[in-house]
Every structure is written in C-alpha cells, then in structure tokens.
Design a protein around this motif. Sequence first.
Motif, PDB file in Angstrom:
ATOM      1  N   CYS A   1     -44.508   2.049  13.554  1.00 22.03           N
ATOM      2  CA  CYS A   1     -44.129   3.044  12.548  1.00 22.03           C
ATOM      3  C   CYS A   1     -42.637   2.920  12.237  1.00 22.03           C
ATOM      4  O   CYS A   1     -41.814   2.916  13.157  1.00 22.03           O
ATOM      5  N   ALA A   2     -42.305   2.836  10.945  1.00 16.01           N
ATOM      6  CA  ALA A   2     -40.905   2.646  10.522  1.00 16.01           C
ATOM      7  C   ALA A   2     -40.174   3.969  10.307  1.00 16.01           C
ATOM      8  O   ALA A   2     -39.119   3.995   9.666  1.00 16.01           O
ATOM      9  N   GLY A   3     -40.725   5.065  10.825  1.00 14.48           N
ATOM     10  CA  GLY A   3     -40.029   6.355  10.712  1.00 14.48           C
ATOM     11  C   GLY A   3     -40.301   7.023   9.380  1.00 14.48           C
ATOM     12  O   GLY A   3     -41.235   6.660   8.653  1.00 14.48           O
ATOM     13  N   ALA A   4     -39.431   7.990   9.060  1.00 15.69           N
ATOM     14  CA  ALA A   4     -39.631   8.766   7.827  1.00 15.69           C
ATOM     15  C   ALA A   4     -39.685   7.839   6.623  1.00 15.69           C
ATOM     16  O   ALA A   4     -38.929   6.860   6.541  1.00 15.69           O
ATOM     17  N   ASP A   5     -40.568   8.164   5.694  1.00 18.79           N
ATOM     18  CA  ASP A   5     -40.696   7.372   4.459  1.00 18.79           C
ATOM     19  C   ASP A   5     -39.448   7.572   3.610  1.00 18.79           C
ATOM     20  O   ASP A   5     -39.142   8.694   3.178  1.00 18.79           O
TER      21      ASP A   5
ATOM     22  N   ASP B   1     -33.607  20.410   2.608  1.00 21.25           N
ATOM     23  CA  ASP B   1     -33.383  20.817   3.995  1.00 21.25           C
ATOM     24  C   ASP B   1     -34.259  19.973   4.921  1.00 21.25           C
ATOM     25  O   ASP B   1     -35.449  20.256   5.095  1.00 21.25           O
ATOM     26  N   LEU B   2     -33.649  18.959   5.522  1.00 19.70           N
ATOM     27  CA  LEU B   2     -34.433  18.075   6.400  1.00 19.70           C
ATOM     28  C   LEU B   2     -34.909  18.812   7.647  1.00 19.70           C
ATOM     29  O   LEU B   2     -35.956  18.509   8.199  1.00 19.70           O
ATOM     30  N   GLY B   3     -34.087  19.788   8.090  1.00 23.57           N
ATOM     31  CA  GLY B   3     -34.478  20.578   9.270  1.00 23.57           C
ATOM     32  C   GLY B   3     -35.808  21.283   9.035  1.00 23.57           C
ATOM     33  O   GLY B   3     -36.658  21.331   9.923  1.00 23.57           O
TER      34      GLY B   3
ATOM     35  N   ALA C   1     -33.038   4.113  14.186  1.00 18.97           N
ATOM     36  CA  ALA C   1     -32.528   3.777  12.851  1.00 18.97           C
ATOM     37  C   ALA C   1     -31.718   4.909  12.217  1.00 18.97           C
ATOM     38  O   ALA C   1     -31.027   4.694  11.215  1.00 18.97           O
ATOM     39  N   PHE C   2     -31.772   6.083  12.798  1.00 17.39           N
ATOM     40  CA  PHE C   2     -31.252   7.293  12.149  1.00 17.39           C
ATOM     41  C   PHE C   2     -29.802   7.158  11.662  1.00 17.39           C
ATOM     42  O   PHE C   2     -29.508   7.402  10.502  1.00 17.39           O
ATOM     43  N   THR C   3     -28.887   6.797  12.586  1.00 14.89           N
ATOM     44  CA  THR C   3     -27.475   6.813  12.191  1.00 14.89           C
ATOM     45  C   THR C   3     -27.164   5.713  11.166  1.00 14.89           C
ATOM     46  O   THR C   3     -26.164   5.790  10.464  1.00 14.89           O
ATOM     47  N   ARG C   4     -28.032   4.701  11.072  1.00 13.24           N
ATOM     48  CA  ARG C   4     -27.830   3.655  10.054  1.00 13.24           C
ATOM     49  C   ARG C   4     -27.861   4.247   8.649  1.00 13.24           C
ATOM     50  O   ARG C   4     -27.316   3.668   7.722  1.00 13.24           O
ATOM     51  N   ILE C   5     -28.587   5.372   8.493  1.00 18.07           N
ATOM     52  CA  ILE C   5     -28.660   5.979   7.153  1.00 18.07           C
ATOM     53  C   ILE C   5     -27.978   7.351   7.131  1.00 18.07           C
ATOM     54  O   ILE C   5     -28.234   8.173   6.246  1.00 18.07           O
ATOM     55  N   GLY C   6     -27.136   7.607   8.148  1.00 23.38           N
ATOM     56  CA  GLY C   6     -26.342   8.838   8.112  1.00 23.38           C
ATOM     57  C   GLY C   6     -27.059  10.067   8.640  1.00 23.38           C
ATOM     58  O   GLY C   6     -26.658  11.195   8.330  1.00 23.38           O
TER      59      GLY C   6
END
Length: 260
Positions: free
Chosen positions: A61-65, A77-79, A133-138
């Motif tokens: 799974c590549a995480g959130a689309d 609001d991502l939260g 991968a999270f911090t790669r996209i801020g």
Amino acid sequence: MSEPVLYHLDQGVATLTMNRPEVLNALDETLLAALRDAFALAADDEAVRAIVVTGAGRAFCAGADLGAGNVGSAEPDLGERLRRRYHPLILAMRVCPKPVISAVNGVAAGAGMSIALAGDLVFASASALFLQAFTRIGLIPDAGSTYFLPRYVGEMRARALAILAEKLPATEAERIGLVWKVLPDDELLPYARRIAAQLAQQPTRAYALAKQALNASLGNDLATQLEVEAVLQTEAGRSEDFREGVSAFRAKRTPAFKGR
Ligand code: LHQ
C-alpha cells in the motif's frame, strides 16, 4: 468496477486484499471504508479465527491517495480525515480478537506502512520496502506510525525513519524489529496463509486476551500490568480451550481447540 478490497475465507482464515494495484493500493475513501468493513466482518464471523491483510499487484500500500480529488486537493482538515477513516481502521486491527498478519508483498509507504505495523505479526517479501513517506510531502507520520515505531524499534531509529524518510528494505526492517520474518517473494502469501491456518486451529481466545494484555502493557507500570494479566488470566482460565489444553496434555493427545 472491481472490489476495493477482496475478501477470501478459507480454513478459518480471512484474507483481505487491498485492490487498487494501478495506484499501488493507495488509500482513497472507498478503499478505507471497505477495509474497515472487511475487518468488522472478519472480527464478527465465528468461522474466521485468523486474518491476513495484503495488497494486490506489486505493492502492499502506497499510503494516502495523492491523486487529484484526494489528499492535497483543497483538503480542509487532514486530522478530521484521519479521525473519520484511519483511526477506526487501525483501532479495529489492534483490538480485533483474532490474530492479524500483515503480509507485506511490496512497498508499504506512509499510512500504508502504518497499516502494516498495526498487524500482530508482520511478514514481508524479500523485495518489500518500508517508507515513512510522510515528511517527503510535508506531513507528519500518522495512522499510528508515531506510536508503533518507537515501541518496535526504539527512539533513535523511529526518529531516523520519520525524518530521513529513506526506503528501508525488508531485510533491514527485519533486522531492526519491524518485521518478524522475510520470505522469498513467491512464498510470502502461501506462508502467511499457512501460519494463519495453523493459528486458526489454536486457542484463539487466548490470542485475543494476549493481544488485550499487550495493548495495555506499554502505558502501564509493572504493578498495573500484573493486575491486567491477572484479570485476563482469570478469563483464560475459565475457557473451554484451557480445559482442553490441560486434558490433552495429561492424556498425551493433540488438543482440539475451539476458540472458546
Ligand atoms: C499513487 C500513489 C499514491 C496515488 C503511487 N497516491 N497514486 C495523509 C493525508 C491524510 C490523511 C491520512 O494520512 C496521510 C498519510 C500518508 O499516507 S502521506 C503519504 C502518502 N504516500 C506517499 O507519499 C507515497 C507516494 N508514492 C511514492 O512515493 C512511490 O509511488 C512509491 C515509493 C510508493 C513507489 O514508487 P515506484 O515503485 O517507483 O512506483 P510509482 O511511483 O511509479 O507508482 C506507480 C503508480 O502508482 C503511479 O501511477 P502512474 O499512473 O504514473 O503509473 C503513481 O502515481 C501511483 N501512486 N503512490 N500515494
């Protein structure tokens, strides 16, 4: 349209396959809801005594689309998205009263890595990769990654994984304790299903209680945790399976556990 999650029941094992291979099983609302529903179904079905979660195609799974119309497209609001879709899923995996095996068949990135880590046992194929991968996209690690990582691999490794966000090969993930076992690619799923089928014949009620004790453990001091163990052991000690286990031991025969 193909099913976002494939559900297959065999020999007491429910295999849940995330099924958007064209985008490496990236998580959109539909897939997340279907995965949550599939866990609820498997948790409630008495015929299911162990669960395997895996991905269709070459990825776990590549995480959130991140595609248009999903995360990053005027998201207010991502939260809120996390609370609504991700938290119920991660909690369902952890409190599920049946063993959950993550069979990581390829890349597990972002929240896809969090889902993998929410399994009770993590098996990976030799070509699998783990990526915070999270911090790669801020963004920050979410969906449980900041909970699981320091507990599984310690503070320094957790911080390095989160901040450096480098691809971590399966063998390295096994070495540092994120993965229990690495298998050749074509053996991963058969192996995961075989172990799950074996577990399905075991005293699965005891696994449920052991999960409860372990879930409670890391927030507790020793005295509190000893009491948690005592309360849950009272329950285990009253189970049919415990009576069967002891009686089979004394009679030198193979026990026939029912998960009750
Ligand atoms: C994708 C994706 C993807 C869409 C590959 N989405 N299409 C965030 C916000 C809100 C709430 C909840 O939580 C989160 C947490 C998160 O999960 S944030 C992290 C999101 N995930 C990522 O940042 C990972 C993005 N993907 C990648 O970095 C790479 O695709 C990896 C390293 C996973 C795999 O690389 P490759 O093996 O080289 O494959 P690829 O990049 O060529 O991808 C194949 C296809 O899949 C491609 O589509 P295309 O049409 O060009 O063939 C990608 O666009 C698509 N895809 N990840 N997350």
